[in-house]
Design a protein around this motif. Sequence first.
Motif, PDB file in Angstrom:
ATOM      1  N   TYR A  12      17.439  32.441  11.378  1.00  0.00           N
ATOM      2  CA  TYR A  12      16.509  32.150  12.477  1.00  0.00           C
ATOM      3  C   TYR A  12      17.152  32.262  13.851  1.00  0.00           C
ATOM      4  CZ  TYR A  12      14.154  30.289   8.410  1.00  0.00           C
ATOM      5  OH  TYR A  12      13.620  30.145   7.158  1.00  0.00           O
ATOM      6  N   LYS A  13      18.114  33.141  13.997  1.00  0.00           N
ATOM      7  CA  LYS A  13      18.706  33.429  15.304  1.00  0.00           C
ATOM      8  C   LYS A  13      17.952  34.594  15.945  1.00  0.00           C
ATOM      9  CE  LYS A  13      21.796  30.269  15.193  1.00  0.00           C
ATOM     10  NZ  LYS A  13      21.653  29.152  16.106  1.00  0.00           N
ATOM     11  N   ASP A  14      18.270  34.892  17.192  1.00  0.00           N
ATOM     12  CA  ASP A  14      17.520  35.895  17.959  1.00  0.00           C
ATOM     13  C   ASP A  14      17.284  37.196  17.202  1.00  0.00           C
ATOM     14  OD1 ASP A  14      17.664  34.014  19.969  1.00  0.00           O
ATOM     15  OD2 ASP A  14      18.977  35.203  21.256  1.00  0.00           O
ATOM     16  N   PHE A  15      18.332  37.744  16.613  1.00  0.00           N
ATOM     17  CA  PHE A  15      18.220  39.030  15.930  1.00  0.00           C
ATOM     18  C   PHE A  15      18.400  38.883  14.425  1.00  0.00           C
ATOM     19  CE2 PHE A  15      20.081  40.760  20.126  1.00  0.00           C
ATOM     20  CZ  PHE A  15      18.836  40.740  20.732  1.00  0.00           C
ATOM     21  N   PHE A  27      17.814  46.684  23.172  1.00  0.00           N
ATOM     22  CA  PHE A  27      16.849  46.194  24.149  1.00  0.00           C
ATOM     23  C   PHE A  27      17.610  46.032  25.458  1.00  0.00           C
ATOM     24  CE2 PHE A  27      15.445  44.370  20.065  1.00  0.00           C
ATOM     25  CZ  PHE A  27      14.149  44.866  20.004  1.00  0.00           C
ATOM     26  N   GLU A  28      17.269  46.800  26.467  1.00  0.00           N
ATOM     27  CA  GLU A  28      17.991  46.765  27.737  1.00  0.00           C
ATOM     28  C   GLU A  28      17.487  45.681  28.681  1.00  0.00           C
ATOM     29  OE1 GLU A  28      20.772  48.474  28.181  1.00  0.00           O
ATOM     30  OE2 GLU A  28      20.491  49.352  26.200  1.00  0.00           O
ATOM     31  N   SER A  29      16.358  45.062  28.343  1.00  0.00           N
ATOM     32  CA  SER A  29      15.795  43.995  29.181  1.00  0.00           C
ATOM     33  C   SER A  29      14.784  43.213  28.350  1.00  0.00           C
ATOM     34  CB  SER A  29      15.134  44.589  30.424  1.00  0.00           C
ATOM     35  OG  SER A  29      14.018  45.370  30.053  1.00  0.00           O
ATOM     36  N   TYR A  30      14.211  42.193  28.981  1.00  0.00           N
ATOM     37  CA  TYR A  30      13.132  41.445  28.341  1.00  0.00           C
ATOM     38  C   TYR A  30      11.885  42.321  28.323  1.00  0.00           C
ATOM     39  CZ  TYR A  30      16.101  37.384  29.257  1.00  0.00           C
ATOM     40  OH  TYR A  30      17.140  36.498  29.310  1.00  0.00           O
ATOM     41  N   THR A  31      11.429  42.657  27.134  1.00  0.00           N
ATOM     42  CA  THR A  31      10.238  43.482  26.956  1.00  0.00           C
ATOM     43  C   THR A  31       9.363  42.839  25.889  1.00  0.00           C
ATOM     44  OG1 THR A  31      11.260  44.798  25.205  1.00  0.00           O
ATOM     45  CG2 THR A  31      11.507  45.616  27.484  1.00  0.00           C
ATOM     46  N   VAL A  32       8.150  43.338  25.758  1.00  0.00           N
ATOM     47  CA  VAL A  32       7.266  42.864  24.695  1.00  0.00           C
ATOM     48  C   VAL A  32       7.934  43.085  23.343  1.00  0.00           C
ATOM     49  CG1 VAL A  32       5.068  43.278  23.515  1.00  0.00           C
ATOM     50  CG2 VAL A  32       5.148  43.228  26.014  1.00  0.00           C
ATOM     51  N   GLU A  33       8.532  44.266  23.155  1.00  0.00           N
ATOM     52  CA  GLU A  33       9.185  44.574  21.872  1.00  0.00           C
ATOM     53  C   GLU A  33      10.332  43.610  21.584  1.00  0.00           C
ATOM     54  OE1 GLU A  33       6.936  47.852  23.435  1.00  0.00           O
ATOM     55  OE2 GLU A  33       8.655  46.855  24.341  1.00  0.00           O
ATOM     56  N   ALA A  66      10.659  40.498  22.778  1.00  0.00           N
ATOM     57  CA  ALA A  66      10.084  39.174  22.514  1.00  0.00           C
ATOM     58  C   ALA A  66       9.509  39.094  21.104  1.00  0.00           C
ATOM     59  CB  ALA A  66       9.008  38.845  23.555  1.00  0.00           C
ATOM     60  N   GLU A  67       8.799  40.119  20.681  1.00  0.00           N
ATOM     61  CA  GLU A  67       8.228  40.117  19.337  1.00  0.00           C
ATOM     62  C   GLU A  67       9.313  40.142  18.272  1.00  0.00           C
ATOM     63  OE1 GLU A  67       5.566  43.473  19.569  1.00  0.00           O
ATOM     64  OE2 GLU A  67       3.944  42.228  20.397  1.00  0.00           O
ATOM     65  N   VAL A  75      22.204  45.192  16.524  1.00  0.00           N
ATOM     66  CA  VAL A  75      21.162  45.060  17.544  1.00  0.00           C
ATOM     67  C   VAL A  75      21.841  44.569  18.814  1.00  0.00           C
ATOM     68  CG1 VAL A  75      18.993  43.940  18.217  1.00  0.00           C
ATOM     69  CG2 VAL A  75      19.418  44.491  15.801  1.00  0.00           C
ATOM     70  N   TYR A  76      21.436  45.140  19.938  1.00  0.00           N
ATOM     71  CA  TYR A  76      21.956  44.752  21.248  1.00  0.00           C
ATOM     72  C   TYR A  76      20.776  44.341  22.125  1.00  0.00           C
ATOM     73  CZ  TYR A  76      23.763  45.296  26.007  1.00  0.00           C
ATOM     74  OH  TYR A  76      24.112  45.089  27.307  1.00  0.00           O
ATOM     75  N   GLY A  77      20.947  43.243  22.844  1.00  0.00           N
ATOM     76  CA  GLY A  77      19.894  42.849  23.765  1.00  0.00           C
ATOM     77  C   GLY A  77      20.148  41.511  24.397  1.00  0.00           C
ATOM     78  N   PRO A  78      19.208  41.080  25.263  1.00  0.00           N
ATOM     79  CA  PRO A  78      19.353  39.802  25.960  1.00  0.00           C
ATOM     80  C   PRO A  78      19.366  38.621  24.992  1.00  0.00           C
ATOM     81  CG  PRO A  78      17.584  41.104  26.945  1.00  0.00           C
ATOM     82  CD  PRO A  78      17.991  41.788  25.673  1.00  0.00           C
ATOM     83  N   ILE A  79      20.108  37.608  25.380  1.00  0.00           N
ATOM     84  CA  ILE A  79      20.140  36.352  24.637  1.00  0.00           C
ATOM     85  C   ILE A  79      18.914  35.532  25.011  1.00  0.00           C
ATOM     86  CG2 ILE A  79      21.337  34.127  24.431  1.00  0.00           C
ATOM     87  CD1 ILE A  79      23.949  35.618  24.867  1.00  0.00           C
ATOM     88  N   ALA A  80      18.295  34.928  24.019  1.00  0.00           N
ATOM     89  CA  ALA A  80      17.213  33.977  24.266  1.00  0.00           C
ATOM     90  C   ALA A  80      17.847  32.596  24.406  1.00  0.00           C
ATOM     91  CB  ALA A  80      16.188  34.011  23.139  1.00  0.00           C
ATOM     92  N   ASN A  81      18.339  32.291  25.620  1.00  0.00           N
ATOM     93  CA  ASN A  81      18.992  31.002  25.858  1.00  0.00           C
ATOM     94  C   ASN A  81      17.964  29.867  25.877  1.00  0.00           C
ATOM     95  OD1 ASN A  81      17.734  31.131  28.365  1.00  0.00           O
ATOM     96  ND2 ASN A  81      19.574  31.783  29.431  1.00  0.00           N
TER      97      ASN A  81
END
Length: 157
Positions: free
Chosen positions: A22-25, A75-81, A83-84, A103-109
């Motif tokens: 249940y972590k971000d990715f 994911f280079e930024s916060y996008t709908v994809e 977030a989903e 997978v690479y992308g922003p952390i959901a802090n």
Amino acid sequence: MKLYHGSNVIIDKIDLMLSKPYKDFGRGFYLSAVEEQAQKMAMFRALTLGGTPLVSAFEFDERHLTDGSLTYLSFESYTVEWAEFVFRNRNEAKDFQHEYDIVYGPIANDKIGLQIQKLEDGSIGMDEFLNRVKYFKGVTFQYYFGTERAISYLRKL
């Protein structure tokens, strides 16, 4: 490229079974290209779980992200994809597993996590979620290595 993992234990061998679900990715081994970010995570882990803050460094040949040897999602930024994808990984049944090695992308802090909760409980919609998070400062990124194949490309320094 050098990647860093912050923890409260020494990482001699990466064991994906010790990773939390249940972590971000998804369940996997998380790293940062920014050593300071890994140091902050190590401090957090030591404060919450005890032990000493420790940062492990790894070498990864980033050519493997595009040469077809690994499946990779970015994911280079916060996008709908984004977030989903995060929402599914944080909330799906234990048997949910996407097909990506890395997978690479922003952390959901914590700030982002609060907005995800609002999205989940229906108090905001996706458009409002994205509108709110686009103004957050200090976006940090993470690398997720989620398969033994991906882990095999990391070399401990």
